[in-house]
Enzyme design. Structure first.
Site: not given
Ligand code: GDD
Ligand code: MG
Length: 338
Positions: A106, A157, A217
């Site tokens: 994303d 976070k 993001d």
């Molecule tokens: N296959 C799979 N299975 N993918 C997953 C799962 C899972 O269980 N959980 C999350 N994802 C995928 C989501 O679809 C997304 O593309 C990515 O992993 C990150 O998950 P998010 O839910 O979007 O996390 P976030 O935005 O809160 O935080 C993450 O991204 C940030 C940057 O945008 C973390 O990596 C943070 O450390 C980072 O700063």
């Molecule tokens: Mg994200």
């Protein structure tokens, strides 16, 4: 080198849009989101891409197919239950034999991936994390680095009082297969809260690559609108070339199968396929998906409209309104956010 895209999240922050359209394929300027990442990878010579899926995998596979149309080979790995970011990576182990590029599914960014890979090899890192700078790291993973670029601390976070720097995890990693040994099999495990802190604790070489290119993001409605504004107002040029605009539009992209009647204006907006926009409508700073009907003299400003919505004539939708698929808005309705 191969890549793995983590694309299994439920996209809860983008509901109701993600109820029928998983986040990895929400349209960004009318193109399914993951196509931007796929093109960036292809441009850096990576054509073997594994998509790690969990939520509505068949919808994603239907839209992206085997990748041949985009010049890559896509393979799909589906988890029986969501395993978290590192668990999903571990679940793809049989396909991971060499160093691999991992993308959160994303994020949209401008990145010299070839240079990231070169630095990763030069430093003999087991993990290289791309970082970006943001004003408020609390919604992301905070990453502290030393002068030599080595990562000192990873804190997902952080609370306000825990913020010590402005560099965050940009959701792009280069990982050596060795890291698989640090992830427990068949259980929910996270890169951010599990694997990365574990690698640090055990003194394994983890390095940062700080990128100052565009980064976003797209996971919230506000960021989803922001990425459209940035692309349409040309503050960011993605790796993918965009469909050209239609007549009576400015800074906009309207799918050629959509009809726009006389007197209507589409400003800094994206409109998907098969929609019908009546007369004297104004659509500004908005994103309208496909097969949407908009009646005469309606006005949309700063909104997101899902597939097959029907907006009556003279209706007015203001900034921040998000309509899920199939919503009906009767004529003369006024939708405001607080
Ligand atoms: N296959 C799979 N299975 N993918 C997953 C799962 C899972 O269980 N959980 C999350 N994802 C995928 C989501 O679809 C997304 O593309 C990515 O992993 C990150 O998950 P998010 O839910 O979007 O996390 P976030 O935005 O809160 O935080 C993450 O991204 C940030 C940057 O945008 C973390 O990596 C943070 O450390 C980072 O700063
Ligand atoms: Mg994200």
């Amino acid at each position: 080198m191969k890549a793995l895209i983590l694309a299994g999240g439920e996209g809860t922050r983008l509901r109701p849009l993600t109820l029928n359209t998983p986040k990895p394929i929400v349209p960004v300027v009318t193109i399914p989101f993951l196509r931007y990442q796929i093109e960036l990878l292809r441009q850096h010579g990576i054509s073997e891409i594994i998509l790690s899926l969990s939520y509505q995998p068949q919808r994603i596979e239907e839209v992206l197919g085997d990748g041949a149309n985009f010049g890559v080979r896509l393979r799909y790995v589906v988890e029986p239950v969501p395993l978290g970011t590192a668990g999903a990576f571990k679940n793809s182990e049989p396909l991971l034999d060499t160093a691999i590029v991992v993308f959160n599914g994303d994020i949209l960014c401008e990145l010299n991936l070839t240079e990231v890979i070169r630095r990763h090899r030069e430093r003999r890192a087991v993990a290289t994390l791309v970082l970006t700078r943001v004003a408020n790291p609390s919604a992301y993973g905070l990453v502290e680095t030393g002068n030599d670029g080595r990562i000192d601390r990873f804190l997902e976070k952080p609370a306000a009082h825990e913020i010590t720097c402005d560099t965050i995890n940009a959701g792009t990693y280069i990982l050596e297969p060795e890291v698989l040994d640090w992830i427990p099999p068949c259980e929910n495990h996270s890169f951010e809260r599990g694997l990365f802190p574990t690698l640090l604790k055990n003194g394994r070489p983890m390095y940062a690559f700080i990128s100052d290119g565009y980064w976003i993001d797209i996971g919230t409605p506000q960021k989803y609108l922001q990425v459209h504004a940035d692309i349409l107002r040309r503050r960011f040029s993605p790796a993918l070339s965009l469909p050209t605009g239609a007549t009576n539009t400015s800074d906009s992209v309207v799918d050629p199968s959509t009809t726009i009647r006389e007197g209507s204006q589409v400003i800094a907006s994206a409109v998907g396929s098969g929609s019908v926009i009546g007369k004297n409508v104004v659509i500004e700073n908005s994103v309208v998906w496909s097969r949407v009907t908009i009646g005469d003299s309606a006005r949309l400003s700063g909104c997101i409209v899902g597939n097959q919505c029907d907006i009556g004539s003279h209706a007015s939708l203001s900034r921040g309104i998000v309509l899920g698929d199939g919503s009906m808005v009767t004529s003369y309705s006024r939708l405001l956010t607080d």
